[in-house]
Design an enzyme around this catalytic site. Structure first.
Site, PDB file in Angstrom:
ATOM      1  N   ASP A 103      62.798  -3.244  26.485  1.00 46.74           N
ATOM      2  CA  ASP A 103      61.863  -4.084  27.247  1.00 46.74           C
ATOM      3  C   ASP A 103      60.678  -4.462  26.368  1.00 46.74           C
ATOM      4  O   ASP A 103      60.236  -3.664  25.549  1.00 46.74           O
ATOM      5  CB  ASP A 103      61.348  -3.303  28.464  1.00 46.74           C
ATOM      6  CG  ASP A 103      60.542  -4.181  29.421  1.00 46.74           C
ATOM      7  OD1 ASP A 103      60.720  -5.405  29.396  1.00 46.74           O
ATOM      8  OD2 ASP A 103      59.743  -3.628  30.193  1.00 46.74           O
ATOM      9  N   TYR A 143      53.335  -4.630  25.110  1.00 47.10           N
ATOM     10  CA  TYR A 143      54.100  -3.447  24.712  1.00 47.10           C
ATOM     11  C   TYR A 143      55.529  -3.841  24.357  1.00 47.10           C
ATOM     12  O   TYR A 143      56.050  -4.864  24.798  1.00 47.10           O
ATOM     13  CB  TYR A 143      54.149  -2.413  25.844  1.00 47.10           C
ATOM     14  CG  TYR A 143      54.972  -2.862  27.031  1.00 47.10           C
ATOM     15  CD1 TYR A 143      56.330  -2.543  27.117  1.00 47.10           C
ATOM     16  CD2 TYR A 143      54.417  -3.637  28.041  1.00 47.10           C
ATOM     17  CE1 TYR A 143      57.091  -2.988  28.193  1.00 47.10           C
ATOM     18  CE2 TYR A 143      55.184  -4.083  29.110  1.00 47.10           C
ATOM     19  CZ  TYR A 143      56.524  -3.760  29.178  1.00 47.10           C
ATOM     20  OH  TYR A 143      57.284  -4.198  30.222  1.00 47.10           O
ATOM     21  N   TYR A 180      61.257   8.346  32.149  1.00 45.70           N
ATOM     22  CA  TYR A 180      62.045   8.042  33.351  1.00 45.70           C
ATOM     23  C   TYR A 180      62.883   9.224  33.827  1.00 45.70           C
ATOM     24  O   TYR A 180      63.800   9.051  34.630  1.00 45.70           O
ATOM     25  CB  TYR A 180      62.914   6.806  33.125  1.00 45.70           C
ATOM     26  CG  TYR A 180      62.089   5.546  33.093  1.00 45.70           C
ATOM     27  CD1 TYR A 180      61.582   5.070  31.895  1.00 45.70           C
ATOM     28  CD2 TYR A 180      61.767   4.878  34.267  1.00 45.70           C
ATOM     29  CE1 TYR A 180      60.779   3.932  31.865  1.00 45.70           C
ATOM     30  CE2 TYR A 180      60.974   3.732  34.238  1.00 45.70           C
ATOM     31  CZ  TYR A 180      60.488   3.278  33.042  1.00 45.70           C
ATOM     32  OH  TYR A 180      59.693   2.156  33.017  1.00 45.70           O
ATOM     33  N   PHE A 211      56.945   3.551  22.725  1.00 44.21           N
ATOM     34  CA  PHE A 211      56.323   2.289  23.137  1.00 44.21           C
ATOM     35  C   PHE A 211      55.285   1.904  22.101  1.00 44.21           C
ATOM     36  O   PHE A 211      54.402   2.701  21.810  1.00 44.21           O
ATOM     37  CB  PHE A 211      55.615   2.434  24.490  1.00 44.21           C
ATOM     38  CG  PHE A 211      56.545   2.619  25.643  1.00 44.21           C
ATOM     39  CD1 PHE A 211      56.867   3.879  26.105  1.00 44.21           C
ATOM     40  CD2 PHE A 211      57.105   1.514  26.275  1.00 44.21           C
ATOM     41  CE1 PHE A 211      57.727   4.052  27.183  1.00 44.21           C
ATOM     42  CE2 PHE A 211      57.967   1.676  27.346  1.00 44.21           C
ATOM     43  CZ  PHE A 211      58.287   2.941  27.795  1.00 44.21           C
TER      44      PHE A 211
END
Length: 297
Positions: free
Chosen positions: A54, A42, A99, A116
């Site tokens: 990330d 991912y 989040y 993502f």
């Protein structure tokens, strides 16, 4: 694998909170289900400006997690369950499925929408469903997740703590939720065995939710589960009151705090919270009065 350009489609049951766009079609019809161990690659970016926060591709190996048990953010639990092997898609989610209100500082700001790009590499049959687990397995899993949650809580990873406590609580909670059905001796014994750990996990989970400021309704439910097993539990009453205050439900919060003080008259924390609730209730009443006098002149 041909790249297809479909539009973003909302994922069922998320009220538009998670959208999915398929980039590479997967193979076959099979999709992973809850409990399966899935392997993905991912890359996560902020929806707002596309900045990357990330990526598993920057590290050796891929990323593995257990689907549908709260180990990852909600967008992943619901999104990856719609994917086929080899599929690559973009999952776009609101903060509620990411989040939350706090974000995950420093990389993910408060209330951030996230994208993502996820590739589903493979998956394996995962662990057992709660109904397949023996009481020993439920207890072992619960204790392991309780300790894992405590470590995360102490290190300030409250979202991680929520996920761990939840994963420990769900199989145990199962035993008490079907309490209305016929119960044999074994079930009665199992419930007695699991009681103390279930109360601990439910209370820890509610406390971690209070720290993340998310899902106060769930925190209320978890405290209520603890109270159904431990009726005068002051921690459960106090945390349920705190969660209800944040939901703006002042009357039930007041009742719970008065209950705490009837069990433990010296509880200064509860006495302070009760004052706050009474002040907030008086304010609300005043505002209501002012509104009515405006309406009816």
């Amino acid at each position: 694998h041909s790249r297809t350009m479909t539009d973003f489609e909302p994922i069922e049951g998320t009220n538009g909170g998670v959208l999915k766009k398929i980039l590479v079609e997967g193979k076959g019809d099979a999709k992973p289900t809850a409990g399966d161990k899935v392997q993905v690659h991912y890359t996560g970016t902020l929806t707002a400006d596309g900045s990357k926060f990330d990526s598993s591709r920057d590290r050796d190996g891929n990323f593995e997690f257990q689907l549908g048990v709260g180990q990852v953010i909600k967008a992943w639990d619901v999104g990856v369950a719609t994917m086929k092997q080899g599929e690559t898609c973009i999952l776009r989610c609101t903060a509620e499925f990411g989040y939350g209100e706090r974000g995950s500082p420093p990389k993910i700001p408060a209330n951030a929408g996230l994208d993502f790009e996820v590739e589903l590499l493979d998956w394996a049959e995962g662990s057992k469903e709660p109904w397949q687990m023996s009481i020993q397995e439920k207890m072992e899993n619960g204790e392991k997740k309780r300790l894992e949650g405590n470590d995360k809580f102490k290190s300030g990873d409250f979202h991680g703590a929520v996920r761990a406590y939840r994963a420990g609580l769900i199989p145990l909670q199962d035993m008490y939720e079907e309490a209305g059905e016929e119960t044999g001796e074994r079930q009665t014994e199992d419930r007695e065995t699991g009681k103390e750990l279930t109360v601990k996990l439910a209370l820890n989970l509610a406390m971690a939710r209070l720290k993340t400021d998310g899902e106060m309704f769930s925190a209320v439910k978890e405290c209520s589960l603890a109270l159904s097993l431990s009726p005068d539990n002051t921690k459960a009453l106090f945390r349920r009151a705190q969660a209800n205050m944040r939901r703006g439900e002042l009357a039930p919060a007041k009742t719970d705090l008065e209950h705490v003080l009837s069990v433990d008259a010296e509880n200064s924390e509860a006495a302070n919270e009760l004052k706050k609730v009474e002040v907030a209730m008086a304010k609300a009443k005043k505002a209501e009065k002012a509104m009515y006098s405006k309406m009816f002149g």
